[in-house]
Design a protein around this motif. Structure first.
Motif, PDB file in Angstrom:
ATOM      1  N   HIS A 112       0.810  -1.212   0.000  1.00  0.00           N
ATOM      2  CA  HIS A 112       0.000   0.000   0.000  1.00  0.00           C
ATOM      3  C   HIS A 112       0.849   1.270   0.000  1.00  0.00           C
ATOM      4  O   HIS A 112       0.329   2.363  -0.222  1.00  0.00           O
ATOM      5  CB  HIS A 112      -0.955  -0.001   1.211  1.00  0.00           C
ATOM      6  CG  HIS A 112      -0.334   0.449   2.491  1.00  0.00           C
ATOM      7  ND1 HIS A 112       0.386  -0.406   3.300  1.00  0.00           N
ATOM      8  CD2 HIS A 112      -0.315   1.661   3.105  1.00  0.00           C
ATOM      9  CE1 HIS A 112       0.797   0.272   4.369  1.00  0.00           C
ATOM     10  NE2 HIS A 112       0.396   1.513   4.278  1.00  0.00           N
ATOM     11  N   MET A 113       2.164   1.121   0.213  1.00  0.00           N
ATOM     12  CA  MET A 113       3.058   2.278   0.164  1.00  0.00           C
ATOM     13  C   MET A 113       3.521   2.585  -1.257  1.00  0.00           C
ATOM     14  O   MET A 113       4.218   3.562  -1.488  1.00  0.00           O
ATOM     15  CB  MET A 113       4.276   2.025   1.067  1.00  0.00           C
ATOM     16  CG  MET A 113       3.919   1.820   2.521  1.00  0.00           C
ATOM     17  SD  MET A 113       5.361   1.427   3.557  1.00  0.00           S
ATOM     18  CE  MET A 113       5.781  -0.219   2.959  1.00  0.00           C
ATOM     19  N   GLY A 114       3.163   1.698  -2.202  1.00  0.00           N
ATOM     20  CA  GLY A 114       3.544   1.905  -3.592  1.00  0.00           C
ATOM     21  C   GLY A 114       4.747   1.105  -4.037  1.00  0.00           C
ATOM     22  O   GLY A 114       5.169   1.219  -5.202  1.00  0.00           O
ATOM     23  N   ASN A 115       5.321   0.302  -3.159  1.00  0.00           N
ATOM     24  CA  ASN A 115       6.456  -0.528  -3.548  1.00  0.00           C
ATOM     25  C   ASN A 115       6.005  -1.659  -4.453  1.00  0.00           C
ATOM     26  O   ASN A 115       4.982  -2.298  -4.218  1.00  0.00           O
ATOM     27  CB  ASN A 115       7.130  -1.126  -2.311  1.00  0.00           C
ATOM     28  CG  ASN A 115       7.748  -0.080  -1.416  1.00  0.00           C
ATOM     29  OD1 ASN A 115       8.516   0.763  -1.874  1.00  0.00           O
ATOM     30  ND2 ASN A 115       7.403  -0.102  -0.131  1.00  0.00           N
ATOM     31  N   VAL A 116       6.783  -1.906  -5.491  1.00  0.00           N
ATOM     32  CA  VAL A 116       6.600  -3.064  -6.370  1.00  0.00           C
ATOM     33  C   VAL A 116       7.965  -3.712  -6.538  1.00  0.00           C
ATOM     34  O   VAL A 116       8.934  -3.040  -6.898  1.00  0.00           O
ATOM     35  CB  VAL A 116       6.039  -2.665  -7.746  1.00  0.00           C
ATOM     36  CG1 VAL A 116       5.902  -3.893  -8.640  1.00  0.00           C
ATOM     37  CG2 VAL A 116       4.696  -1.966  -7.608  1.00  0.00           C
ATOM     38  N   GLY A 117       8.062  -5.004  -6.222  1.00  0.00           N
ATOM     39  CA  GLY A 117       9.353  -5.684  -6.294  1.00  0.00           C
ATOM     40  C   GLY A 117       9.232  -7.047  -6.929  1.00  0.00           C
ATOM     41  O   GLY A 117       8.210  -7.726  -6.793  1.00  0.00           O
ATOM     42  N   GLU A 118      10.275  -7.439  -7.638  1.00  0.00           N
ATOM     43  CA  GLU A 118      10.312  -8.750  -8.290  1.00  0.00           C
ATOM     44  C   GLU A 118      11.165  -9.703  -7.462  1.00  0.00           C
ATOM     45  O   GLU A 118      12.296  -9.373  -7.082  1.00  0.00           O
ATOM     46  CB  GLU A 118      10.901  -8.631  -9.703  1.00  0.00           C
ATOM     47  CG  GLU A 118      10.148  -7.673 -10.603  1.00  0.00           C
ATOM     48  CD  GLU A 118       8.794  -8.207 -11.011  1.00  0.00           C
ATOM     49  OE1 GLU A 118       8.673  -9.435 -11.221  1.00  0.00           O
ATOM     50  OE2 GLU A 118       7.846  -7.398 -11.115  1.00  0.00           O
ATOM     51  N   LEU A 119      10.622 -10.867  -7.175  1.00  0.00           N
ATOM     52  CA  LEU A 119      11.342 -11.907  -6.455  1.00  0.00           C
ATOM     53  C   LEU A 119      11.604 -13.039  -7.434  1.00  0.00           C
ATOM     54  O   LEU A 119      10.683 -13.772  -7.802  1.00  0.00           O
ATOM     55  CB  LEU A 119      10.538 -12.394  -5.251  1.00  0.00           C
ATOM     56  CG  LEU A 119      11.157 -13.506  -4.403  1.00  0.00           C
ATOM     57  CD1 LEU A 119      12.511 -13.075  -3.833  1.00  0.00           C
ATOM     58  CD2 LEU A 119      10.226 -13.910  -3.278  1.00  0.00           C
ATOM     59  N   ARG A 120      12.858 -13.170  -7.861  1.00  0.00           N
ATOM     60  CA  ARG A 120      13.231 -14.154  -8.878  1.00  0.00           C
ATOM     61  C   ARG A 120      14.180 -15.189  -8.288  1.00  0.00           C
ATOM     62  O   ARG A 120      14.685 -15.036  -7.179  1.00  0.00           O
ATOM     63  CB  ARG A 120      13.894 -13.456 -10.072  1.00  0.00           C
ATOM     64  CG  ARG A 120      13.006 -12.414 -10.756  1.00  0.00           C
ATOM     65  CD  ARG A 120      13.771 -11.693 -11.865  1.00  0.00           C
ATOM     66  NE  ARG A 120      12.976 -10.652 -12.494  1.00  0.00           N
ATOM     67  CZ  ARG A 120      12.199 -10.846 -13.555  1.00  0.00           C
ATOM     68  NH1 ARG A 120      12.129 -12.065 -14.101  1.00  0.00           N
ATOM     69  NH2 ARG A 120      11.500  -9.852 -14.080  1.00  0.00           N
ATOM     70  N   SER A 121      14.431 -16.233  -9.070  1.00  0.00           N
ATOM     71  CA  SER A 121      15.288 -17.328  -8.628  1.00  0.00           C
ATOM     72  C   SER A 121      16.613 -16.798  -8.090  1.00  0.00           C
ATOM     73  O   SER A 121      17.298 -16.019  -8.758  1.00  0.00           O
ATOM     74  CB  SER A 121      15.551 -18.292  -9.786  1.00  0.00           C
ATOM     75  OG  SER A 121      14.341 -18.847 -10.272  1.00  0.00           O
TER      76      SER A 121
END
Length: 281
Positions: free
Chosen positions: A79-88
Motif C-alpha cells: 500500500h506504500m507503492g512498492n513493487v518488487g520482483e522476487l526471482r530465482s
C-alpha cells in the motif's frame, strides 16, 4: 571453543495459506530458543495449482518477513507503492512495523516453485515504526565457494568462513541475525563461527546432513545449543538454511498476521486495520 549440538528436532507440518498455496511450516512463536525468528514456510511444488493463487492483499504488524526464492518468480506490491520482483536466487525483506498491506503473487503459470518465507519478530521498540521494504536480486547475494565447503550464500548479517569475513546484503534487521543457504555434495563440510549467546538452528530442505553425532534429513529443523562453532557435513547432495540471531526476551502474542507483546495490542491492531488506519500510514 565449543561446538553447537542439537537440542530439539522439529518436523515441518503441511498446511496452506494465502489463496490455497501449499506450504510446509515450522513454527516457534512460543519457543524462546527460536527467537528472534517466529516461523519458516517452505513453498515447493511442480504443480501450478499448488501456488497459482498466491497471497492476495493482506495486512501485517509487528514482524519482519524475509522471502528467499530458490526457483520461481513472484511479485510484491504494497500500500506504500512498492513493487518488487522476487526471482530465482533472490530475496526480499519487509519490516511491517505499525502496519503494511501487501500482496505476493506468482508471475508464473507453470513450472517449478521452491522458496521460503521467514517471519522474524520485531522488538517492542520497532513494532510501531514505519514499514520498510527492500528486495535483493540474486547477483547481490554474497557467495563463498570452495571444493571443501561447497557453496554458502549469505543473505542476511555477517559471518566468517576460513578466515574470510562475509557480509550479506540485508543489514537492516531489528536485531543482529544471520541467514544463509548452504549447498553441498557428499563429503563437503562447513564450519562457521557464531555469537555464543545467539540462538541458532538449521533447516534441511534437501538431502541429509550430520550435525555432531546426529543425522538430519529434508523436512527437519534442528534447534541448537549455545556455543561458538557450528559444524555440519553433507551425506549426499544437500541444501540447508542456517539461522542465528540475538534472542528477543519479550512476550509474544500472535494472532494471524499480527505479532505483538500483549492481547491489548492485538485488539488495537485489529481495530486499526478494520478502520482503515493501515492505509494512512
Amino acid at each position: 571453543m565449543e561446538n553447537r549440538r542439537i537440542t530439539q528436532i522439529m518436523n515441518v507440518q503441511a498446511t496452506s495459506d494465502g489463496d490455497g498455496v501449499k506450504i510446509q511450516r515450522a513454527a516457534g512463536f512460543n519457543n524462546a530458543n527460536f527467537s528472534p525468528f517466529l516461523m519458516i514456510d517452505e513453498l515447493k511444488s511442480d504443480e501450478s495449482k499448488d501456488y497459482v493463487g498466491g497471497f492476495p492483499p493482506h495486512p501485517h504488524r509487528g514482524i519482519e518477513t524475509l522471502t528467499y526464492m530458490l526457483q520461481g518468480h513472484f511479485q510484491h506490491k504494497d500500500h506504500m507503492g512498492n513493487v518488487g520482483e522476487l526471482r530465482s536466487g533472490g530475496a526480499q525483506w519487509m519490516a511491517a512495523g505499525r502496519g503494511v498491506i501487501h500482496s505476493e503473487m506468482p508471475m508464473m503459470e507453470e513450472g517449478s516453485l521452491h522458496g521460503f518465507q521467514i517471519w522474524i519478530n520485531q522488538p517492542a521498540r520497532d513494532k510501531m515504526k514505519p514499514a520498510q521494504y527492500h528486495d535483493f536480486q540474486s547477483d547481490t547475494v554474497t557467495e563463498f565457494r570452495s571444493q571443501e565447503v561447497g557453496l554458502l550464500r549469505l543473505i542476511a548479517g555477517n559471518t566468517s568462513i576460513e578466515g574470510a569475513p562475509l557480509a550479506g546484503p540485508l543489514q537492516t534487521t531489528g536485531v543482529p541475525l544471520n541467514v544463509s543457504d548452504w549447498r553441498a555434495q557428499s563429503g563437503q563440510a562447513l564450519t562457521l563461527t557464531t555469537e555464543r549467546h545467539h540462538n541458532a538452528f538449521v533447516y534441511v530442505y534437501k538431502g541429509s546432513v550430520d550435525l555432531g553425532s546426529q543425522a538430519l534429513v529434508a523436512g527437519q529443523l534442528a534447534l541448537l545449543s549455545k556455543a561458538e562453532i557450528l559444524a555440519i557435513s553433507a551425506n549426499e547432495e544437500s541444501g540447508v538454511l542456517i539461522f542465528s540471531g540475538e534472542p528477543i526476551n519479550e512476550p509474544v502474542v500472535h494472532y494471524g498476521p499480527f505479532v505483538m507483546n500483549s492481547m491489548e495490542e492485538i485488539e488495537q491492531t485489529i481495530h486499526d486495520f478494520n478502520n482503515g488506519v493501515f492505509e494512512t500510514y
